[in-house]
Motif scaffolding. Structure first.
Motif, PDB file in Angstrom:
ATOM      1  N   PHE A  79      38.073  55.831   7.869  1.00  0.00           N
ATOM      2  CA  PHE A  79      39.001  55.000   8.627  1.00  0.00           C
ATOM      3  C   PHE A  79      39.093  55.557  10.045  1.00  0.00           C
ATOM      4  CE2 PHE A  79      40.610  54.746   4.236  1.00  0.00           C
ATOM      5  CZ  PHE A  79      40.684  53.383   4.052  1.00  0.00           C
ATOM      6  N   PHE A  80      39.225  54.671  11.010  1.00  0.00           N
ATOM      7  CA  PHE A  80      39.425  55.074  12.402  1.00  0.00           C
ATOM      8  C   PHE A  80      40.638  54.329  12.943  1.00  0.00           C
ATOM      9  CE2 PHE A  80      34.934  55.685  11.597  1.00  0.00           C
ATOM     10  CZ  PHE A  80      34.717  56.952  12.096  1.00  0.00           C
ATOM     11  N   GLY A  81      41.714  55.083  13.186  1.00  0.00           N
ATOM     12  CA  GLY A  81      42.918  54.501  13.758  1.00  0.00           C
ATOM     13  C   GLY A  81      42.997  54.810  15.235  1.00  0.00           C
ATOM     14  N   GLU A  82      44.172  54.641  15.773  1.00  0.00           N
ATOM     15  CA  GLU A  82      44.395  54.845  17.193  1.00  0.00           C
ATOM     16  C   GLU A  82      43.876  56.209  17.656  1.00  0.00           C
ATOM     17  OE1 GLU A  82      46.721  53.640  15.161  1.00  0.00           O
ATOM     18  OE2 GLU A  82      47.252  51.682  16.001  1.00  0.00           O
ATOM     19  N   ASN A  83      43.365  56.222  18.879  1.00  0.00           N
ATOM     20  CA  ASN A  83      42.894  57.441  19.549  1.00  0.00           C
ATOM     21  C   ASN A  83      41.638  58.033  18.913  1.00  0.00           C
ATOM     22  OD1 ASN A  83      45.285  57.063  21.003  1.00  0.00           O
ATOM     23  ND2 ASN A  83      46.392  58.464  19.692  1.00  0.00           N
ATOM     24  N   ASN A  84      40.818  57.184  18.302  1.00  0.00           N
ATOM     25  CA  ASN A  84      39.587  57.636  17.677  1.00  0.00           C
ATOM     26  C   ASN A  84      38.395  56.815  18.147  1.00  0.00           C
ATOM     27  OD1 ASN A  84      39.909  59.725  15.281  1.00  0.00           O
ATOM     28  ND2 ASN A  84      41.772  58.493  15.403  1.00  0.00           N
ATOM     29  N   ASN A 168      50.196  57.297   7.076  1.00  0.00           N
ATOM     30  CA  ASN A 168      50.375  55.895   7.484  1.00  0.00           C
ATOM     31  C   ASN A 168      49.223  55.004   7.059  1.00  0.00           C
ATOM     32  OD1 ASN A 168      48.439  56.651   9.259  1.00  0.00           O
ATOM     33  ND2 ASN A 168      49.592  56.151  11.099  1.00  0.00           N
ATOM     34  N   ILE A 169      48.074  55.574   6.701  1.00  0.00           N
ATOM     35  CA  ILE A 169      46.965  54.747   6.231  1.00  0.00           C
ATOM     36  C   ILE A 169      47.359  54.048   4.929  1.00  0.00           C
ATOM     37  CG2 ILE A 169      44.571  54.753   5.382  1.00  0.00           C
ATOM     38  CD1 ILE A 169      44.754  55.148   8.373  1.00  0.00           C
ATOM     39  N   LEU A 170      48.175  54.705   4.110  1.00  0.00           N
ATOM     40  CA  LEU A 170      48.642  54.079   2.872  1.00  0.00           C
ATOM     41  C   LEU A 170      49.412  52.796   3.146  1.00  0.00           C
ATOM     42  CD1 LEU A 170      49.830  57.164   0.811  1.00  0.00           C
ATOM     43  CD2 LEU A 170      47.936  55.629   0.255  1.00  0.00           C
ATOM     44  N   LEU A 171      50.081  52.728   4.279  1.00  0.00           N
ATOM     45  CA  LEU A 171      50.868  51.555   4.644  1.00  0.00           C
ATOM     46  C   LEU A 171      50.036  50.499   5.360  1.00  0.00           C
ATOM     47  CD1 LEU A 171      53.976  53.462   6.051  1.00  0.00           C
ATOM     48  CD2 LEU A 171      53.659  52.521   3.748  1.00  0.00           C
ATOM     49  N   ARG A 172      48.842  50.885   5.806  1.00  0.00           N
ATOM     50  CA  ARG A 172      48.065  49.996   6.670  1.00  0.00           C
ATOM     51  C   ARG A 172      46.786  49.465   6.042  1.00  0.00           C
ATOM     52  NH1 ARG A 172      47.515  53.282  12.151  1.00  0.00           N
ATOM     53  NH2 ARG A 172      46.864  51.260  12.970  1.00  0.00           N
ATOM     54  N   GLY A 176      42.560  49.172  -2.491  1.00  0.00           N
ATOM     55  CA  GLY A 176      41.170  49.186  -2.938  1.00  0.00           C
ATOM     56  C   GLY A 176      40.279  49.960  -1.987  1.00  0.00           C
ATOM     57  N   HIS A 177      40.519  49.819  -0.676  1.00  0.00           N
ATOM     58  CA  HIS A 177      39.745  50.560   0.322  1.00  0.00           C
ATOM     59  C   HIS A 177      40.077  52.052   0.259  1.00  0.00           C
ATOM     60  CE1 HIS A 177      38.277  46.844   1.709  1.00  0.00           C
ATOM     61  NE2 HIS A 177      39.194  46.567   2.634  1.00  0.00           N
ATOM     62  N   ILE A 178      41.341  52.357   0.049  1.00  0.00           N
ATOM     63  CA  ILE A 178      41.754  53.765  -0.047  1.00  0.00           C
ATOM     64  C   ILE A 178      41.139  54.406  -1.292  1.00  0.00           C
ATOM     65  CG2 ILE A 178      43.727  55.315  -0.382  1.00  0.00           C
ATOM     66  CD1 ILE A 178      45.328  53.271   1.363  1.00  0.00           C
ATOM     67  N   ALA A 179      41.164  53.693  -2.404  1.00  0.00           N
ATOM     68  CA  ALA A 179      40.578  54.218  -3.634  1.00  0.00           C
ATOM     69  C   ALA A 179      39.089  54.499  -3.450  1.00  0.00           C
ATOM     70  CB  ALA A 179      40.797  53.234  -4.783  1.00  0.00           C
ATOM     71  N   SER A 180      38.359  53.565  -2.839  1.00  0.00           N
ATOM     72  CA  SER A 180      36.918  53.792  -2.666  1.00  0.00           C
ATOM     73  C   SER A 180      36.658  54.932  -1.691  1.00  0.00           C
ATOM     74  CB  SER A 180      36.190  52.515  -2.244  1.00  0.00           C
ATOM     75  OG  SER A 180      36.483  52.134  -0.936  1.00  0.00           O
ATOM     76  N   TYR A 181      37.510  55.081  -0.681  1.00  0.00           N
ATOM     77  CA  TYR A 181      37.399  56.221   0.238  1.00  0.00           C
ATOM     78  C   TYR A 181      37.569  57.537  -0.517  1.00  0.00           C
ATOM     79  CZ  TYR A 181      38.740  59.699   3.681  1.00  0.00           C
ATOM     80  OH  TYR A 181      38.818  60.863   4.407  1.00  0.00           O
TER      81      TYR A 181
END
Length: 196
Positions: A79-84, A168-172, A176-181
């Motif tokens: 995952f790439f969030g802000e400032n990445n 915050n990734i859990l909220l965003r 399914g994407h988190i599980a595969s990550y």
């Protein structure tokens, strides 16, 4: 160390100036080189096996790096969030197709530059080369940590580190994407979350 999402989003120039010193003219050159674009949630920036030489900086939003495995299953790699920043290493350094696609998980404001224009900035702004080196080292560390996690940690340990470092990734992001990550099924993720 960078996180998937910093506590606050910075624009591109603020982010770069938090790492290196620039004068006003250098800031203007960099700002002009990176185009600002908005992408709505669900946009596929590039599909897996692409040949995109673009570098993306996330000013606001969330991008998912993913691949399709042999069984045709979509797997989240990062995952790439802000400032990445995110870019295709395979493309720009080895001239190979990039096995990873990039999907916008939230409405996102991105700054985008072609890799050639990015490296042209090295000749114009000496400190920018240092900045690029710092970003590269940070990414290597993050991918090394991820590889270690997948090889040597239990699902519960991976989940704990993920929630400690990137709550915050859990909220965003969809579960399914988190599980595969994390390298687990969504059912396993639900069981682990239920224990917390």
């Amino acid at each position: 160390m960078y996180s998937f999402t910093e506590l606050w989003a910075m624009d591109l120039i603020q982010h770069i100036e938090s790492k290196i010193k620039l004068n006003a003219g250098e800031c203007a050159v960099i700002n002009a080189a990176f185009k600002k674009e908005f992408y709505p949630k669900g946009t596929n920036l590039v599909q897996p096996d692409n040949r995109s030489p673009k570098i993306y900086f996330v000013e606001e939003g969330l991008i998912r790096l993913y691949y399709i495995n042999r069984d045709g299953k979509d797997i989240t790699h990062f995952f790439f969030g802000e400032n990445n920043f995110t870019m295709s290493v395979e493309n720009v350094y080895f001239n190979n197709p990039d096995p990873y696609g990039r999907e916008v998980l939230e409405d996102s404001t991105l700054r985008i530059i072609h890799y050639k224009e990015f490296t042209d900035l090295f000749d114009k702004i000496t400190a920018f080369r240092t900045f690029s080196f710092l970003v590269t080292i940070d990414m290597l560390k993050r991918f090394s940590d991820r590889l270690f996690s997948l090889q040597f940690q239990t699902a519960e340990q991976r989940y704990k580190i993920f929630t400690d470092n990137y709550p915050n990734i859990l909220l965003r992001a969809p579960l399914g994407h988190i599980a595969s990550y994390l390298g687990i099924t969504q059912q396993t993720l639900s069981v682990i979350r239920g224990k917390k």
